[in-house]
Scaffold this active site. Structure first.
Site, PDB file in Angstrom:
ATOM      1  N   VAL A 121       0.847  -1.190   0.000  1.00  0.00           N
ATOM      2  CA  VAL A 121       0.000   0.000   0.000  1.00  0.00           C
ATOM      3  C   VAL A 121       0.884   1.242   0.000  1.00  0.00           C
ATOM      4  CG1 VAL A 121      -1.775   1.282   1.238  1.00  0.00           C
ATOM      5  CG2 VAL A 121      -1.849  -1.212   1.191  1.00  0.00           C
ATOM      6  N   GLY A 122       1.924   1.230   0.831  1.00  0.00           N
ATOM      7  CA  GLY A 122       2.832   2.360   0.905  1.00  0.00           C
ATOM      8  C   GLY A 122       3.711   2.453  -0.331  1.00  0.00           C
ATOM      9  N   ILE A 134      -8.483   1.611   6.519  1.00  0.00           N
ATOM     10  CA  ILE A 134      -8.028   0.703   7.575  1.00  0.00           C
ATOM     11  C   ILE A 134      -8.492   1.205   8.939  1.00  0.00           C
ATOM     12  CG2 ILE A 134      -6.002  -0.247   8.728  1.00  0.00           C
ATOM     13  CD1 ILE A 134      -4.584  -0.231   6.024  1.00  0.00           C
ATOM     14  N   ASP A 156       4.083  -2.742  15.039  1.00  0.00           N
ATOM     15  CA  ASP A 156       4.280  -3.695  13.946  1.00  0.00           C
ATOM     16  C   ASP A 156       5.231  -3.112  12.916  1.00  0.00           C
ATOM     17  OD1 ASP A 156       3.818  -6.107  12.462  1.00  0.00           O
ATOM     18  OD2 ASP A 156       2.530  -4.967  11.106  1.00  0.00           O
ATOM     19  N   HIS A 189       6.602  -6.357  11.208  1.00  0.00           N
ATOM     20  CA  HIS A 189       5.853  -5.792  10.080  1.00  0.00           C
ATOM     21  C   HIS A 189       5.062  -6.886   9.345  1.00  0.00           C
ATOM     22  CE1 HIS A 189       5.840  -2.339   6.897  1.00  0.00           C
ATOM     23  NE2 HIS A 189       4.663  -2.935   6.995  1.00  0.00           N
ATOM     24  N   ILE A 190       4.073  -7.438  10.051  1.00  0.00           N
ATOM     25  CA  ILE A 190       3.289  -8.550   9.495  1.00  0.00           C
ATOM     26  C   ILE A 190       1.826  -8.180   9.312  1.00  0.00           C
ATOM     27  CG2 ILE A 190       4.813 -10.346  10.394  1.00  0.00           C
ATOM     28  CD1 ILE A 190       2.774 -10.702  12.719  1.00  0.00           C
ATOM     29  N   GLY A 191       1.539  -6.873   9.196  1.00  0.00           N
ATOM     30  CA  GLY A 191       0.152  -6.427   9.125  1.00  0.00           C
ATOM     31  C   GLY A 191      -0.680  -7.109   8.057  1.00  0.00           C
TER      32      GLY A 191
END
Length: 324
Positions: free
Chosen positions: A88-89, A169, A265, A289-291
């Site tokens: 997304v980023g 989100i 995260d 960082h497992i969102g």
């Protein structure tokens, strides 16, 4: 022949979409971050690049894309038409440089909304109910007997929750938290007209969830001054971008009791150094960082990136262009 370079191995279903006549796909066989030099060596002559959040696509990479033959000492006309990031980023891509070269850029919005919302709620609960600390107590033999006040956490019922950045989100997170009996939601954003001012959110909330993009305005926004305004029983959760928090200031806030706990995260840098002071604290939960880490979401993200590339190669517009 059209050349597509992929910086990591894609899920099988997504990779199969690229198997078309006239397309030469060069895809790394591993899931580790591509070394910088390897990207520079492989980008020359590519028509399309499918990259990840960890791949810095800057002027040097875009300049290298113009080299059709690495043996040549001069730049020829670049062939790169499209960059599709499986994320997304997109702050890892120099959009201004892409615009100068007429390179279009896509991301994968909306696909990861549910997965990230679920993870954020899980991280909030893990932090507020001290789940990691409790699990470690069992492993370390510190669980002696039932205790009236031992390992007591904080519940969501009757609380005030602040969401900094109420996008898709943020709304999904708030929807999931409603069933926990949250008394009131505050939300604000530095881009849109806020429901409340940022200072009101900081001062009033028992839980604060960071859900904004990393921009020059948000970089380091949660710092010593912000923590001083927050309630000392506040739990802070960040599943957006690590750079929004000043981590040195966060450490001091957690040690001093300025805030109660933090769940991260995302960090800055990533991966976090194993000797980072935050990792020594019981009141800080850090995840890698497992969102969006579900097979369903990651496969859908990869497929969307591939379909963006195919659209451009077919002379069609991007399905999900990044906001300009």
């Amino acid at each position: 022949m059209t050349r597509v370079y992929v910086t990591r191995c894609l899920p099988e279903d997504s990779a199969r979409l690229l198997q078309k006549d006239g397309i030469n796909v060069v895809m790394r066989s591993t899931d580790d971050a591509i070394p910088r030099q390897e990207l520079l060596d492989n980008i020359p002559g590519c028509d399309a690049l499918i990259c990840m959040l960890t791949d810095k696509v800057d002027k040097d990479v875009l300049d290298a894309a113009g080299k059709h033959d690495t043996k040549l000492n001069h730049l020829t006309s670049p062939s790169l038409k499209v960059i599709a990031t499986v994320s997304v980023g997109f702050d890892h891509i120099d959009l201004d440089e892409c615009k100068k070269r007429n390179i279009v850029v896509s991301n994968t919005p909306r696909v990861s909304t549910d997965a990230v919302a679920e993870l954020t709620v899980a991280l909030l609960l893990a932090t507020s109910r001290r789940l990691m600390e409790c699990a470690n107590a069992v492993k370390n033999g510190d669980w002696k007997s039932w205790g009236l006040l031992w390992m007591c956490g904080t519940e969501l019922r009757g609380s005030t929750v602040g969401i900094f950045g109420l996008g898709r989100i943020g709304i999904a997170i708030a929807t999931r938290l409603q069933c926990f009996g949250v008394k009131q939601f505050y939300y604000t954003d530095i881009v849109e007209v806020p429901q409340v001012e940022i200072e009101d959110l900081l001062k009033s909330c028992d839980f604060i969830i960071i859900n904004c993009a990393l921009t020059p305005e948000t970089a380091g926004l949660f710092n010593e001054k912000a923590f001083a305004k927050m309630k000392n029983n506040c739990v802070l959760v960040n599943a957006a971008r690590g750079g929004v928090i000043n981590q040195k200031d966060l450490y001091q806030a957690l040690v001093s009791g300025a805030i109660k706990g933090a769940g991260l995260d995302v960090t800055d840098p990533e991966p976090m150094a194993k000797d980072d002071p935050l990792l020594t604290l019981n009141n800080c939960v850090v995840l890698p960082h497992i969102g969006s880490n579900t097979m369903e979401t990651r496969t859908e993200m990869a497929s969307l990136a591939v379909n963006n590339v195919l659209a451009v190669l077919d002379g069609k517009p991007l399905l999900t262009p990044v906001p300009r």
